[in-house]
Design a protein around this motif. Structure first.
Motif, PDB file in Angstrom:
ATOM      1  N   ALA A  91       0.813  -1.217   0.000  1.00  0.00           N
ATOM      2  CA  ALA A  91       0.000   0.000   0.000  1.00  0.00           C
ATOM      3  C   ALA A  91       0.849   1.271   0.000  1.00  0.00           C
ATOM      4  CB  ALA A  91      -0.932   0.001   1.208  1.00  0.00           C
ATOM      5  N   THR A  92       2.025   1.215   0.620  1.00  0.00           N
ATOM      6  CA  THR A  92       2.821   2.433   0.745  1.00  0.00           C
ATOM      7  C   THR A  92       3.611   2.757  -0.518  1.00  0.00           C
ATOM      8  OG1 THR A  92       4.315   1.024   2.011  1.00  0.00           O
ATOM      9  CG2 THR A  92       3.029   2.609   3.244  1.00  0.00           C
ATOM     10  N   ILE A  93       3.511   1.901  -1.535  1.00  0.00           N
ATOM     11  CA  ILE A  93       4.110   2.231  -2.834  1.00  0.00           C
ATOM     12  C   ILE A  93       2.964   2.652  -3.747  1.00  0.00           C
ATOM     13  CG2 ILE A  93       5.386   1.368  -4.823  1.00  0.00           C
ATOM     14  CD1 ILE A  93       6.696  -0.653  -2.904  1.00  0.00           C
ATOM     15  N   GLY A 116       1.463   6.183  -6.565  1.00  0.00           N
ATOM     16  CA  GLY A 116       1.857   7.319  -7.403  1.00  0.00           C
ATOM     17  C   GLY A 116       2.863   6.893  -8.451  1.00  0.00           C
ATOM     18  N   ALA A 169      -2.704   8.407 -10.258  1.00  0.00           N
ATOM     19  CA  ALA A 169      -1.781   9.244  -9.491  1.00  0.00           C
ATOM     20  C   ALA A 169      -0.368   9.174 -10.072  1.00  0.00           C
ATOM     21  CB  ALA A 169      -1.775   8.800  -8.031  1.00  0.00           C
ATOM     22  N   GLY A 170      -0.110   8.170 -10.913  1.00  0.00           N
ATOM     23  CA  GLY A 170       1.229   8.012 -11.462  1.00  0.00           C
ATOM     24  C   GLY A 170       1.430   8.671 -12.813  1.00  0.00           C
ATOM     25  N   ARG A 188      11.448  13.911  -1.957  1.00  0.00           N
ATOM     26  CA  ARG A 188      11.294  14.261  -0.544  1.00  0.00           C
ATOM     27  C   ARG A 188      10.717  13.086   0.242  1.00  0.00           C
ATOM     28  NH1 ARG A 188       9.609  19.473  -1.374  1.00  0.00           N
ATOM     29  NH2 ARG A 188       7.462  18.773  -1.530  1.00  0.00           N
ATOM     30  N   ALA A 189       9.727  12.406  -0.346  1.00  0.00           N
ATOM     31  CA  ALA A 189       9.089  11.293   0.346  1.00  0.00           C
ATOM     32  C   ALA A 189      10.045  10.108   0.466  1.00  0.00           C
ATOM     33  CB  ALA A 189       7.817  10.885  -0.398  1.00  0.00           C
ATOM     34  N   VAL A 214      13.611   1.405   0.684  1.00  0.00           N
ATOM     35  CA  VAL A 214      13.536   1.213   2.135  1.00  0.00           C
ATOM     36  C   VAL A 214      12.996  -0.177   2.465  1.00  0.00           C
ATOM     37  CG1 VAL A 214      12.381   1.959   4.251  1.00  0.00           C
ATOM     38  CG2 VAL A 214      13.257   3.659   2.663  1.00  0.00           C
ATOM     39  N   LEU A 215      11.919  -0.558   1.792  1.00  0.00           N
ATOM     40  CA  LEU A 215      11.303  -1.849   2.100  1.00  0.00           C
ATOM     41  C   LEU A 215      12.195  -3.005   1.651  1.00  0.00           C
ATOM     42  CD1 LEU A 215       7.591  -1.005   1.300  1.00  0.00           C
ATOM     43  CD2 LEU A 215       8.604  -1.428   3.542  1.00  0.00           C
ATOM     44  N   GLU A 218      15.414  -2.955   1.654  1.00  0.00           N
ATOM     45  CA  GLU A 218      16.470  -3.043   2.675  1.00  0.00           C
ATOM     46  C   GLU A 218      15.948  -3.820   3.879  1.00  0.00           C
ATOM     47  OE1 GLU A 218      18.469  -2.195   6.341  1.00  0.00           O
ATOM     48  OE2 GLU A 218      16.519  -1.298   5.883  1.00  0.00           O
ATOM     49  N   ALA A 248      -3.367   4.953  -0.048  1.00  0.00           N
ATOM     50  CA  ALA A 248      -2.530   5.364   1.081  1.00  0.00           C
ATOM     51  C   ALA A 248      -1.796   6.638   0.707  1.00  0.00           C
ATOM     52  CB  ALA A 248      -1.538   4.258   1.413  1.00  0.00           C
ATOM     53  N   LYS A 256       7.229   8.826   4.656  1.00  0.00           N
ATOM     54  CA  LYS A 256       8.571   8.237   4.714  1.00  0.00           C
ATOM     55  C   LYS A 256       8.507   6.939   5.503  1.00  0.00           C
ATOM     56  CE  LYS A 256      10.954  12.619   4.391  1.00  0.00           C
ATOM     57  NZ  LYS A 256      11.736  13.640   5.066  1.00  0.00           N
ATOM     58  N   LEU A 276       6.383  -7.757   3.154  1.00  0.00           N
ATOM     59  CA  LEU A 276       7.642  -7.590   2.427  1.00  0.00           C
ATOM     60  C   LEU A 276       7.758  -8.590   1.281  1.00  0.00           C
ATOM     61  CD1 LEU A 276      10.198  -7.025   5.333  1.00  0.00           C
ATOM     62  CD2 LEU A 276       9.226  -5.323   3.806  1.00  0.00           C
ATOM     63  N   LEU A 322       7.068  -7.814  -2.408  1.00  0.00           N
ATOM     64  CA  LEU A 322       8.067  -7.165  -3.257  1.00  0.00           C
ATOM     65  C   LEU A 322       9.027  -8.174  -3.871  1.00  0.00           C
ATOM     66  CD1 LEU A 322       8.777  -4.032  -1.075  1.00  0.00           C
ATOM     67  CD2 LEU A 322       7.294  -4.236  -3.055  1.00  0.00           C
ATOM     68  N   SER A 339      -6.505   2.974 -11.034  1.00  0.00           N
ATOM     69  CA  SER A 339      -5.633   3.868 -10.296  1.00  0.00           C
ATOM     70  C   SER A 339      -6.323   5.227 -10.260  1.00  0.00           C
ATOM     71  CB  SER A 339      -4.281   3.984 -10.985  1.00  0.00           C
ATOM     72  OG  SER A 339      -3.474   4.902 -10.291  1.00  0.00           O
ATOM     73  N   THR A 340      -6.262   5.870  -9.126  1.00  0.00           N
ATOM     74  CA  THR A 340      -7.025   7.093  -8.969  1.00  0.00           C
ATOM     75  C   THR A 340      -6.199   8.107  -8.175  1.00  0.00           C
ATOM     76  OG1 THR A 340      -9.167   7.958  -8.290  1.00  0.00           O
ATOM     77  CG2 THR A 340      -8.212   6.281  -6.868  1.00  0.00           C
ATOM     78  N   GLY A 341      -6.709   9.296  -8.040  1.00  0.00           N
ATOM     79  CA  GLY A 341      -6.059  10.264  -7.165  1.00  0.00           C
ATOM     80  C   GLY A 341      -5.053  11.161  -7.844  1.00  0.00           C
ATOM     81  N   ALA A 342      -5.216  11.408  -9.165  1.00  0.00           N
ATOM     82  CA  ALA A 342      -4.298  12.290  -9.874  1.00  0.00           C
ATOM     83  C   ALA A 342      -4.249  13.653  -9.213  1.00  0.00           C
ATOM     84  CB  ALA A 342      -4.729  12.437 -11.322  1.00  0.00           C
ATOM     85  N   ARG A 391      -2.929  14.600  -6.468  1.00  0.00           N
ATOM     86  CA  ARG A 391      -3.040  14.690  -5.021  1.00  0.00           C
ATOM     87  C   ARG A 391      -1.941  15.569  -4.457  1.00  0.00           C
ATOM     88  NH1 ARG A 391      -2.137   9.609  -2.457  1.00  0.00           N
ATOM     89  NH2 ARG A 391      -1.856   8.714  -4.517  1.00  0.00           N
TER      90      ARG A 391
END
Lengths: 462, 167
Positions: free
Chosen positions: A266-268, A270, A380-381, A444-445, A451-452, A454, B20, B24, B142, B145, B162-165, B167
């Motif tokens: 989920a955190t990947i 855009g 979003a991408g 910035r993000a 990170v994941l 690693e 989401a 960071k 994990l 991935l 995919s949505t949210g352009a 943002r």
């Protein structure tokens, strides 16, 4: 697309569509309350579903299933029959709507070629059937944390079987939604159509029915991109390129799709999702730079080219708008396999020019004929935003159908911003973000994937 | 109930789970609202090999924090430790305060913006739970991935644009 074609779409609603929609809506409401105890109203809705397929090969089995459900003793095979009936109705709606669209567009569609052989029984599908059975008994309102945690078993098992990937990805996305909805009783609006859609499709995919077979033909030729449609939920991303194939053997141009995807978390999101697809450099380059591809001996089936990046070469620049103007009108489309047919699967590339935009880009007007715009399908991408759509006068998009109306999903637009012409395509960032402001925000993000990875490297292999 | 009569009733495609929000990941690589808990994994500030597993249960608001080997966190002294605070803050960044509050079944109240503020509104108590379930969910997370990219067409994803352009 012309204004007159829009008028044909608006005026030519297929006969029986509303009736079918009502029958499906009745079934969807029953699933909200669950099949553990079926009340009078839901029993009537289920009977209506059985009546709708009387005289078809499904008729007897569905009638029997409805009897069992209303008697309070529903088995997995009965749920399969009910999901089958609901899917048959929506499949017929798909066919009627697509026929209406093809007629309006003058688009020729090659019929589907039957394939498939009985698959081996799979533990993952068995686990999924059992979970879907419990879910149907509970109904959306009866779903709790425990039931949702139990979906882990079928998802994990299905992810481990390449032939069950569709089921795994569907169940995972579906369960995440149910989880986000808990407690369902306090949800402002329960998406009953959507959840019944996802449940029904999962039930069908969980049957040990015909397995996918290897592609049935090989194609060679020039591939001219039109635009990309991006799909995404918490743990999956899929990029579907709509393109026109000019076969090297001189046969007429064909409307085809190329699909690549990856698992994610989920955190990947855009623009970062493109980086998950780095195994397909030629495809991403062609998308980002709007170039043609030469493909050699690529497996193909039902209008889908099965992508092998090593069998593709990036070629000369090819403007998707020019491709659409010259070839979209005559290219041949292909019908979908019957079990994949549902109005949601309608995604026909079209080109619209010279329209005006209304209601904050929620609708366009072409020669006095309106078409709604699916602004919630701008990914979003990519660089397309509602503001760009609002400033546009030419759009390459997909025609879609949902909730009783036709919609335009923009894939690319030509617009005028501050009196200058601009152009934006969904896939412009396939090779990296080209907008400095967005690129800065991205950096910035931080790199979520890095990170994941690693963390995975340190913690996974212990 | 009027929830079956709304605009969403006959729509196949609508965003039920908002995407989401970017955050960071270095400090808190994993946060989720699942199994009836706000739960996740917080990287240790001092030891790169160590992670803490923190959770708050929906409804009862019982909390716990330990290493992934079940050694209790030294920071738990009658109140949530800094790992739980980081977890709550990152959850609010990722999901928004309303969704976290709704899941935990707590009244966010006016003006609550951060996870720490939300934690302070809980009638929370410490109750040890096993780290194993959460940690194995993190490892599964994990593992996504590690799955290879694929050219298998997934027609079901048409339900998930995919949505949210912008943002």
């Amino acid at each position: 697309m012309l204004g007159t074609q829009l008028a044909q779409l608006r005026d030519g609603t297929p006969t029986g569509l509303t009736d079918a929609d009502d029958v499906v809506a009745g079934f969807d409401d029953a699933l909200l309350r669950g099949f553990a105890r079926v009340g009078e109203q839901d029993a009537a809705a289920l009977t209506a579903l059985a009546d709708a397929v009387v005289g078809t090969p499904l008729g007897e089995r569905v009638a029997e299933a409805v009897g069992k459900v209303t008697a309070g003793s529903v088995g997995q095979e009965h749920l399969a029959a009910l999901a089958g009936a609901r899917s048959a109705l929506l499949g017929a709606a798909h066919d009627a709507l697509l026929d209406q669209l093809d007629t309006a567009l003058g688009r020729h569609r090659a019929p589907w070629t039957p394939t498939g052989a009985a698959g081996d029984p799979s533990p993952a599908r068995a686990a999924a059937r059992s979970w879907l059975h419990e879910t149907a008994l509970a109904g959306w309102r009866g779903i709790d944390h425990e039931l949702l945690s139990a979906v882990g078993t079928p998802v994990e098992a299905a992810l481990a079987e390449p032939q069950s990937r569709r089921l795994a990805v569907l169940l995972d996305g579906f369960a995440a939604e149910l989880r986000a909805g808990l407690p369902v009783a306090t949800m402002a609006q329960v998406p009953v159509r959507r959840w019944a859609d996802l449940w029904s499709r999962a039930v069908l995919l969980a049957q040990d029915g015909p397995a996918p077979v290897p592609a049935i033909e090989r194609v060679t030729g020039r591939l001219l991109p039109l635009g990309v449609d991006v799909h995404e939920h918490e743990t999956a991303v899929q990029v579907q390129l709509h393109a026109i194939l000019e076969p090297a053997d001189g046969t007429p141009p064909r409307l085809v799709r190329v699909t690549v995807g990856a698992a994610k978390v989920a955190t990947i999101g855009g623009p970062a999702v493109w980086r998950l697809l780095s195994a397909y450099p030629a495809l991403l380059t062609a998308i980002a730079q709007r170039r043609a591809l030469t493909v050699t001996d690529l497996p193909a089936q039902d209008g889908d080219l099965h992508w092998v990046d090593g069998q593709a070469q990036v070629g000369e620049p090819a403007d998707p708008f020019a491709t659409a103007r010259v070839l979209l009108g005559t290219a041949t489309a292909t019908a979908l396999p019957p079990l994949d047919r549902h109005p949601v699967a309608i995604a026909e590339p079209v080109l619209l020019e010279g329209y005006t935009v209304h209601d904050d880009a929620a609708a366009i007007d072409l020669d006095g004929h309106r078409l709604a715009v699916a602004l919630d399908r701008l990914p979003a991408g990519g660089p397309l935003t509602p503001a760009l759509v609002a400033a546009s006068s030419t759009c390459l998009g997909l025609i879609r159908w949902d909730d009783g109306r036709w919609l335009l999903q923009p894939l690319a637009v030509q617009a005028t911003v501050k009196r200058r012409p601009v152009e934006a395509h969904n896939g412009d960032w396939a090779d990296g973000v080209t907008d400095p402001k967005v690129a800065k925000a991205e950096s910035r993000a931080g790199d979520a994937v890095a990170v994941l990875r690693e963390r995975a490297g340190r913690l996974l292999r212990r | 109930m009027t929830d079956t009569d709304g605009a969403a009733r006959r729509r196949s495609v609508l965003a039920v789970v908002p995407p989401a929000r970017p955050r960071k990941l270095a400090k808190v690589p994993f946060v989720e609202l699942a199994d009836g808990r706000l739960q996740g994994v917080v990287s240790s500030g001092s030891d790169i090999e160590r992670v803490y597993v923190s959770s708050v249960t929906a409804g009862s608001h019982a909390y716990h924090c330990s290493t992934n080997n079940n050694r209790p966190c030294g920071g738990l002294r009658g109140a949530p430790c800094k790992h739980l605070e980081s977890l709550a803050d990152e959850a609010v960044l990722q999901y928004g305060v309303d969704r976290v509050a709704r899941y935990l079944r707590v009244d966010a109240g006016e003006g609550t913006q951060t996870g720490v503020e939300l934690l302070s509104r809980l009638d929370a108590r410490h109750e040890p739970t096993s780290a194993a379930v959460v940690f194995s969910r993190f490892l599964r997370h994990l593992a996504y991935l590690e799955l290879p990219a694929s050219t298998t067409v997934l027609p079901e994803l048409h339900w998930f644009p995919s949505t949210g352009a912008g943002r």
